[in-house]
Design a protein around this motif. Structure first.
Motif, PDB file in Angstrom:
ATOM      1  N   ASN A   9       5.278   4.284  24.785  1.00 15.52           N
ATOM      2  CA  ASN A   9       5.302   3.044  23.828  1.00 15.52           C
ATOM      3  C   ASN A   9       6.465   3.003  22.901  1.00 15.52           C
ATOM      4  N   LYS A  11       7.099   0.923  20.777  1.00 10.99           N
ATOM      5  CA  LYS A  11       6.884   0.659  19.262  1.00 10.99           C
ATOM      6  C   LYS A  11       7.971  -0.491  19.027  1.00 10.99           C
ATOM      7  N   HIS A  97      -4.011   0.757  19.245  1.00 16.73           N
ATOM      8  CA  HIS A  97      -3.347   2.011  18.786  1.00 16.73           C
ATOM      9  C   HIS A  97      -3.511   2.134  17.222  1.00 16.73           C
ATOM     10  N   GLU A 169      -5.797   9.676  21.032  1.00 16.92           N
ATOM     11  CA  GLU A 169      -4.416  10.010  20.495  1.00 16.92           C
ATOM     12  C   GLU A 169      -5.123  10.499  18.915  1.00 16.92           C
ATOM     13  N   ALA A 173      -1.551  13.824  15.184  1.00 16.92           N
ATOM     14  CA  ALA A 173      -0.683  14.248  16.277  1.00 16.92           C
ATOM     15  C   ALA A 173       0.494  13.445  16.303  1.00 16.92           C
ATOM     16  N   ILE A 174       0.492  11.872  15.966  1.00 21.10           N
ATOM     17  CA  ILE A 174       1.338  10.854  16.361  1.00 21.10           C
ATOM     18  C   ILE A 174       2.449  10.790  15.307  1.00 21.10           C
ATOM     19  N   GLY A 175       3.529  11.198  16.106  1.00 21.87           N
ATOM     20  CA  GLY A 175       4.788  11.182  15.259  1.00 21.87           C
ATOM     21  C   GLY A 175       5.030  12.195  14.357  1.00 21.87           C
ATOM     22  N   GLY A 214       0.225  12.302  21.261  1.00 22.24           N
ATOM     23  CA  GLY A 214       0.480  12.617  20.131  1.00 22.24           C
ATOM     24  C   GLY A 214       1.512  13.606  20.280  1.00 22.24           C
ATOM     25  N   SER A 215       2.985  13.590  19.864  1.00 21.55           N
ATOM     26  CA  SER A 215       3.910  14.325  20.151  1.00 21.55           C
ATOM     27  C   SER A 215       4.145  15.126  21.727  1.00 21.55           C
ATOM     28  N   VAL A 216       3.733  14.209  22.270  1.00 25.51           N
ATOM     29  CA  VAL A 216       3.962  14.991  23.816  1.00 25.51           C
ATOM     30  C   VAL A 216       5.574  14.856  23.996  1.00 25.51           C
ATOM     31  N   LEU A 234       0.349   9.168  26.868  1.00 21.94           N
ATOM     32  CA  LEU A 234       1.020   8.079  26.167  1.00 21.94           C
ATOM     33  C   LEU A 234       2.077   8.423  25.130  1.00 21.94           C
ATOM     34  N   ILE A 235       3.401   8.256  25.363  1.00 17.61           N
ATOM     35  CA  ILE A 235       4.400   8.946  24.811  1.00 17.61           C
ATOM     36  C   ILE A 235       5.117   7.836  23.756  1.00 17.61           C
ATOM     37  N   GLY A 236       5.313   8.222  22.626  1.00 17.59           N
ATOM     38  CA  GLY A 236       6.008   7.470  21.634  1.00 17.59           C
ATOM     39  C   GLY A 236       7.432   8.001  21.436  1.00 17.59           C
ATOM     40  N   GLY A 237       7.928   8.560  20.471  1.00 19.86           N
ATOM     41  CA  GLY A 237       9.198   9.198  20.337  1.00 19.86           C
ATOM     42  C   GLY A 237       9.929   9.719  21.322  1.00 19.86           C
TER      43      GLY A 237
HETATM   44  P1  PGA Z   1       4.486  10.292  19.462  1.00 21.32           P
HETATM   45  O1  PGA Z   1       3.656   8.866  19.425  1.00 21.32           O
HETATM   46  O2  PGA Z   1       4.538  10.546  20.953  1.00 21.32           O
HETATM   47  O3  PGA Z   1       5.880   9.740  18.857  1.00 21.32           O
HETATM   48  O4  PGA Z   1       3.785  11.279  18.874  1.00 21.32           O
HETATM   49  C1  PGA Z   1       2.434   8.516  20.323  1.00 21.32           C
HETATM   50  C2  PGA Z   1       1.855   7.289  20.132  1.00 21.32           C
HETATM   51  O5  PGA Z   1       1.957   6.950  19.005  1.00 21.32           O
HETATM   52  O6  PGA Z   1       1.422   6.771  21.129  1.00 21.32           O
END
Ligand code: PGA
Length: 252
Positions: A9, A11, A97, A169, A173-175, A214-216, A234-237
């Motif tokens: 993702n 974003k 999300h 998520e 743990a997100i970001g 969440g912070s994977v 689901l990977i953000g950063g």
């Molecule tokens: P993150 O985000 O990997 O940066 O924690 C996950 C997400 O928001 O899907």
């Protein structure tokens, strides 16, 4: 056999120029990779979707949107419809999300409508949900997750789940760099399967892919993905760096 999924993702990141660069590196990193029953999906911003679809043709990378509007068309300034996505070759959408819920007031009710619109048009949905930190501290995390799923999804037919990927998520743990432990993810994913079994049946519960988000990162993906009820992430950063994202893909 459940499908495994690694989804990035992006974003609100990456201009067109940055998108071009990242796609080039990503394709290079993933070149020649043979995956069995595994989907690799990236979700750039709306304005870069069309370019990304074009540039990922004939690769293992699929393209997802990050949102859509529940109405099929009309006077909704600034919004994007399901047909607009289908028309440019996007067949997956992320819905629910926590950032959409928190900053754009997306309610369970609106999400149920969005899911219906997406599924009704044949899109796949990556449906996100998860508890806040205080919910977990108050031991309300199972209750919250059950309610989020019930409100947005449990009116759907069994058939609809062929198009649904769940993404647990935990908001804390997100970001944040603070990932849930692999055991915490497993515990929740097992619980999610149990409520799917209760509301539908065992077969459906075992067929739905449930991702953790969440912070994977490359250094924790393998352990999280090794858990029996975790079907990917689901990977953000980390999806913004070709090397990190492809390392995560390779650890599935
Ligand atoms: P993150 O985000 O990997 O940066 O924690 C996950 C997400 O928001 O899907």
């Amino acid at each position: 056999m459940r499908q495994k999924v690694v989804a990035g993702n992006w974003k609100m990141n990456n201009t067109l120029g940055e998108t071009k660069k990242l796609l080039k590196s990503l394709k290079k990193e993933l070149k020649g990779l043979k995956l069995v029953d595994t989907r690799v999906i990236i979700a750039p911003s709306f304005v870069n979707l069309q370019h990304t679809v074009k540039k990922t043709e004939n690769s293992i990378i699929e393209v997802s949107a990050q949102n859509l509007h529940q109405a099929t068309n009309g006077a909704f300034t600034g919004e994007i419809s399901v047909d607009m996505l289908l028309d440019i070759g996007v067949n997956t959408v992320i819905l629910g999300h926590s950032e959409r819920r928190a900053y754009f007031n997306e309610t369970d009710e609106a999400l149920a409508q969005k899911v219906n619109t997406a599924i009704g048009s044949g899109l796949d949905v990556i449906f996100c949900f998860g508890e806040q930190l205080e919910d977990r501290q108050n031991e309300k995390h199972f209750e919250i997750v059950e309610s989020q799923l019930k409100e947005a999804l449990f009116a759907l037919s069994s058939e609809a789940y062929k198009n649904i990927i769940l993404a647990y998520e935990p908001v804390w743990a997100i970001g944040t760099g603070q990932t849930a432990t692999a055991d915490q993810a497993q515990e929740m994913h097992k619980f999610i399967r149990s409520i799917l079994a209760k509301n539908y049946d065992e077969k459906l519960a075992n067929s739905v892919s449930i991702l953790y988000g969440g912070s994977v990162k490359p250094n924790n993906a393998e352990e999280i993905f090794s858990k029996p009820d975790v079907d990917g992430g689901l990977i953000g950063g980390a999806s913004l760096k070709a090397k990190d994202f492809s390392a995560i893909v390779k650890s599935i």
